[in-house]
Write an enzyme that holds these catalytic residues in place. Structure first.
Site, PDB file in Angstrom:
ATOM      1  CE  LYS A   1       2.802  -0.878 -20.888  1.00  0.00           C
ATOM      2  NZ  LYS A   1       3.255  -2.032 -20.195  1.00  0.00           N
TER       3      LYS A   1
ATOM      4  CD1 TRP B   1      -3.592  -3.494  -5.592  1.00  0.00           C
ATOM      5  CD2 TRP B   1      -2.462  -5.125  -4.578  1.00  0.00           C
ATOM      6  NE1 TRP B   1      -3.513  -4.553  -6.460  1.00  0.00           N
ATOM      7  CE2 TRP B   1      -2.824  -5.568  -5.866  1.00  0.00           C
ATOM      8  CE3 TRP B   1      -1.752  -5.996  -3.759  1.00  0.00           C
ATOM      9  CZ2 TRP B   1      -2.502  -6.827  -6.359  1.00  0.00           C
ATOM     10  CZ3 TRP B   1      -1.423  -7.257  -4.234  1.00  0.00           C
ATOM     11  CH2 TRP B   1      -1.797  -7.657  -5.530  1.00  0.00           C
TER      12      TRP B   1
ATOM     13  CD  GLU C   1       5.921  -3.580 -22.269  1.00  0.00           C
ATOM     14  OE1 GLU C   1       6.034  -4.623 -21.631  1.00  0.00           O
ATOM     15  OE2 GLU C   1       5.556  -2.514 -21.745  1.00  0.00           O
TER      16      GLU C   1
ATOM     17  CD  GLU D   1       0.390  -3.953 -17.722  1.00  0.00           C
ATOM     18  OE1 GLU D   1       1.042  -4.032 -16.684  1.00  0.00           O
ATOM     19  OE2 GLU D   1       0.766  -3.246 -18.689  1.00  0.00           O
TER      20      GLU D   1
ATOM     21  NE  ARG E   1       3.612   2.160  -2.180  1.00  0.00           N
ATOM     22  CZ  ARG E   1       4.874   1.815  -2.350  1.00  0.00           C
ATOM     23  NH1 ARG E   1       5.643   2.493  -3.149  1.00  0.00           N
ATOM     24  NH2 ARG E   1       5.378   0.776  -1.712  1.00  0.00           N
TER      25      ARG E   1
ATOM     26  CG  HIS F   1       6.862 -24.837 -34.436  1.00  0.00           C
ATOM     27  ND1 HIS F   1       7.152 -25.916 -35.239  1.00  0.00           N
ATOM     28  CD2 HIS F   1       7.823 -23.913 -34.702  1.00  0.00           C
ATOM     29  CE1 HIS F   1       8.256 -25.673 -35.934  1.00  0.00           C
ATOM     30  NE2 HIS F   1       8.677 -24.443 -35.636  1.00  0.00           N
TER      31      HIS F   1
ATOM     32  CG  ASN G   1       3.525  -1.457   2.258  1.00  0.00           C
ATOM     33  OD1 ASN G   1       2.982  -2.437   1.743  1.00  0.00           O
ATOM     34  ND2 ASN G   1       4.540  -0.832   1.703  1.00  0.00           N
ATOM     35  N   GLY G   2       2.707  -4.328   3.990  1.00  0.00           N
ATOM     36  CA  GLY G   2       3.473  -5.565   4.098  1.00  0.00           C
ATOM     37  C   GLY G   2       2.625  -6.711   4.600  1.00  0.00           C
TER      38      GLY G   2
ATOM     39  CE  LYS H   1       4.549   2.954 -12.266  1.00  0.00           C
ATOM     40  NZ  LYS H   1       4.415   2.143 -13.486  1.00  0.00           N
TER      41      LYS H   1
ATOM     42  CB  CYS I   1      -0.826  -0.049   1.267  1.00  0.00           C
ATOM     43  SG  CYS I   1      -1.371  -1.732   1.602  1.00  0.00           S
TER      44      CYS I   1
HETATM   45  C1  G6P Z   1       3.789  -4.662 -11.652  1.00  0.00           C
HETATM   46  C2  G6P Z   1       3.353  -3.592 -12.624  1.00  0.00           C
HETATM   47  C3  G6P Z   1       4.078  -3.747 -13.954  1.00  0.00           C
HETATM   48  C4  G6P Z   1       5.585  -3.756 -13.731  1.00  0.00           C
HETATM   49  C5  G6P Z   1       5.984  -4.857 -12.733  1.00  0.00           C
HETATM   50  C6  G6P Z   1       7.439  -4.752 -12.333  1.00  0.00           C
HETATM   51  O1  G6P Z   1       3.301  -5.902 -12.046  1.00  0.00           O
HETATM   52  O2  G6P Z   1       1.958  -3.639 -12.822  1.00  0.00           O
HETATM   53  O3  G6P Z   1       3.753  -2.661 -14.811  1.00  0.00           O
HETATM   54  O4  G6P Z   1       6.242  -3.945 -14.934  1.00  0.00           O
HETATM   55  O5  G6P Z   1       5.212  -4.728 -11.544  1.00  0.00           O
HETATM   56  O6  G6P Z   1       7.627  -3.560 -11.606  1.00  0.00           O
HETATM   57  P1  G6P Z   1       9.023  -2.914 -11.270  1.00  0.00           P
HETATM   58  O7  G6P Z   1       8.711  -1.757 -10.399  1.00  0.00           O
HETATM   59  O8  G6P Z   1       9.824  -3.975 -10.554  1.00  0.00           O
HETATM   60  O9  G6P Z   1       9.649  -2.536 -12.555  1.00  0.00           O
END
Ligand code: G6P
Length: 622
Positions: free
Chosen positions: A495, A82, A491, A498, A34, A514, A108-109, A617, A9
């Site tokens: 995206k 979160w 990637e 997500e 977060r 394949h 947090n944790g 994030k 969080c």
């Molecule tokens: C989360 C985010 C991703 C990110 C990943 C790694 O899953 O939603 O967008 O790429 O964490 O995050 P970091 O802060 O370690 O790059």
């Protein structure tokens, strides 16, 4: 059995001269990336602690505060949460209070021994209101406070009893000018203002007020007043934090005229790349990597590199493999950090582990770092966040300078990770003598031209947006690439998953036959990242064959191709052109249209692009 609620969080604490609720809510807004399952704030008023908390996004808390304002005070704490499982509701939202309501705690944790502690406290007569592990800390702190009457000492004693990962911040009505925080395995940074002091999960919460910051070490307790801080270890012995200046400014964390943080961050990519290159290329185009505290002699000893990362950062690692192996001839393995330590990887002193992380807090990556160091490997982290845990626990850090990335889906941080890994690869080649000086100069000047090339891509995105809107009802989108285009395809698909909550897959184009080719049906949109027709033209030819194969089966082909690539025209329903750049740097330009595509498509579907459902994030749980 009690349900374990796990938080990763955002935390804010404030002691100063301004209205605490206002400062805290503003800080929470910056930390909302977060987690946004619930939010809460507590202040110390003349008659004790008062709090408001609401399930859902910060806006719900703001509404509650507007309807029922908290008294104006100058000390308080706030939290945005979160949850990994269980219904995030008002009761489980933080802050959690002691039974007498005079103490409020945010966390947090994960408190791993919370069930045991909860049983102990319950049998002592304590009544629990929520299902969180955090409430255990609140009650435990209240018990310790009764015994010691000193909030700092009570926090030290509490922490000695907790196992797991935690950042805690507590406010007590009996000590109204003070906040006490503690950290183990979770982040907590301090903001040192003029007559005001902050505690927060990261610096973005307080950069509007001060850029003077301090990072706390592991297992430390901090007591803050408006005029300063005092730090101890969990046993009460003296300890020290490390002071640093934040280089971001507050406006970097605002939307700056854009509707979405993601749009702003996509637009900032040329600058982010330029900033990451800044100061690292000397006048005569040689590489200077300040802060790389692994000596050249040590770099010459390395016989294997393992990149560990998650999500988008993992894709940056996949691209890095092509570049670093090509330039240095050192074998590079790329591993999802969550898998790394569980497969008993072969590591030793000659192995360099490169951890890539935007936030520097991703628990899977942190655990990979710790495992690697336990096995005697050196760890270099590539990170965007000063004062975060992963660089602090690494042997050396190479920072990216993307500035604060707020949108959950990573964009500018990814591009800077590509640049940083390439800078490192070139540096390694320079140190190990794989390169002649003029080769380095050539590559470095190619990298230096990338901000301009990215700018050119950004200028031509209107057709991509139109295409995305037209595909908003597609059921699925496939992404194909070869060589460095393959991680770009991954990637692009990530995206879209997500942001648009849409089925999307990235494949190496050669692997299609394949198996995955069975997915192709009439009208299925397939985005193909073309290699350059120059240089590696064999790859280009192969990719053209793959395009033909899918076109023959009815795919709607969208081709990202280098300008002037006439070869793709007969096989493309749509072409998105990007400037010609050296092959290994292509992901810096080909990724951009895929970011824009996902952002626009998700917007057309009416989704919350900056805060997609179920995501956070910075994932600080394993
Ligand atoms: C989360 C985010 C991703 C990110 C990943 C790694 O899953 O939603 O967008 O790429 O964490 O995050 P970091 O802060 O370690 O790059």
């Amino acid at each position: 059995m009690p349900v374990a609620y796990v938080d990763m969080c955002g935390i804010v604490g404030y002691v100063g001269g301004q209205d605490a609720t206002e400062v805290i809510v503003e800080g929470l807004r910056r930390l909302e990336y977060r987690g946004y399952d619930s939010a809460g704030v507590a202040v110390i008023a003349s008659d004790g602690v008062q709090s408001r908390k609401r399930a859902g996004k910060l806006a719900n808390l703001e509404k509650a505060l507007a309807e029922s304002p908290l008294p104006e005070t100058t000390v308080g704490i706030g939290h945005t949460r979160w949850a990994t499982h269980g219904a995030p509701n008002d009761v489980n939202a933080h802050p959690h209070l002691s039974e007498d309501g005079r103490l409020a705690v945010i966390h947090n944790g994960i408190i791993e021994n919370f069930a045991e502690l909860r049983d102990q406290l319950s049998s002592g007569g304590v009544r629990f209101l929520s299902e969180t592990d955090t409430e255990v800390a609140a009650h435990l702190l209240a018990v310790e406070l009764r015994d010691s009457a000193d909030l700092t000492e009570a926090m030290q004693r509490t922490c000695q009893q907790l196992r797991g990962a935690f950042t805690l911040v507590a406010a007590s009505a009996d000590d109204p000018d003070t906040l006490v925080g503690a950290r183990r395995n979770s982040p907590l940074v301090v903001g040192l203002g003029e007559g005001e002091t902050f505690l927060a999960s990261d610096v973005s919460a307080f950069i509007a007020h001060t850029r003077s910051a301090m990072e706390l070490g592991q297992d430390q307790v901090i007591t803050i007043t408006r005029d300063g801080v005092e730090i101890t270890d969990f046993e009460g012995g003296p300890a020290k934090g490390e002071q640093f200046e934040v280089t971001w400014d507050a406006s970097a964390a605002e939307k700056g005229g854009y509707d979405l943080f993601m749009l702003k961050e996509i637009a900032e990519q040329p600058k982010a790349v330029a900033d990451t290159l800044l100061g690292r290329i000397s006048e005569d185009n040689q590489l200077v990597l300040d802060g790389l505290t692994i000596s050249d002699a040590e770099l010459r000893e390395i016989d294997k590199i393992v990149v560990a990362a998650c999500g988008t950062a993992y894709h940056a690692g996949l691209v890095a493999k092509y570049a670093i192996e090509h330039w240095t001839r050192i074998p590079v393995e790329v591993e999802l950090a969550s898998e790394f330590r569980y497969r008993d990887p072969i590591l030793n002193r000659q192995t360099l582990v490169v951890a890539i992380s935007q936030s520097g807090e991703t628990m899977d990556t942190l655990m990979a770092v710790r495992h690697a160091r336990e096995q005697g490997s050196r760890v270099l982290s590539i990170c965007n966040t000063q004062g975060s845990t992963i660089p602090r626990e690494s042997d050396a850090a190479l920072y990216t300078y993307a500035g604060p990335e707020i949108a959950v889906a990573s964009t500018k941080a990814f591009l800077t990770q590509l640049v940083a890994t390439q800078l490192f690869g070139m540096y390694l080649a320079q140190v190990r003598g794989n390169f002649f000086g003029d080769e380095i100069r050539g590559l470095v000047s190619d990298l230096a031209s990338m901000p301009n090339k990215i700018d050119l891509v950004l200028d031509t995105m209107d057709p991509v947006r139109e295409l995305a809107r037209g595909l908003k009802d597609a059921r699925s989108v496939l992404f194909l690439g070869r060589h460095v285009g393959y991680p770009v395809a991954l990637e692009g698909a990530l995206k879209l998953k997500e942001l648009a909550y849409m089925h999307a897959e990235g494949f190496p184009a050669g692997e299609l036959k394949h198996g995955p080719i069975a997915l192709i049906e009439d009208g299925l949109p397939v985005i193909c990242v073309m290699p350059s027709p120059k240089g590696r033209s064999v790859l280009h030819e192969k990719m053209i064959s793959n395009l033909q194969e899918i076109r023959a089966r009815g795919a709607f082909t969208i081709v990202i191709a280098e300008e002037g690539d006439e070869g793709v025209v007969p096989y493309a329903n749509e072409i998105i052109t990007v400037p010609a750049v050296p092959t290994l740097m292509q992901p810096l330009v080909t990724t951009v249209p895929l970011q824009v595509f996902a952002c626009e498509l998700a917007t057309a579907k009416g989704h919350d692009v900056d805060q997609p459902r179920n995501l956070a994030k910075s994932v600080t749980v394993e």
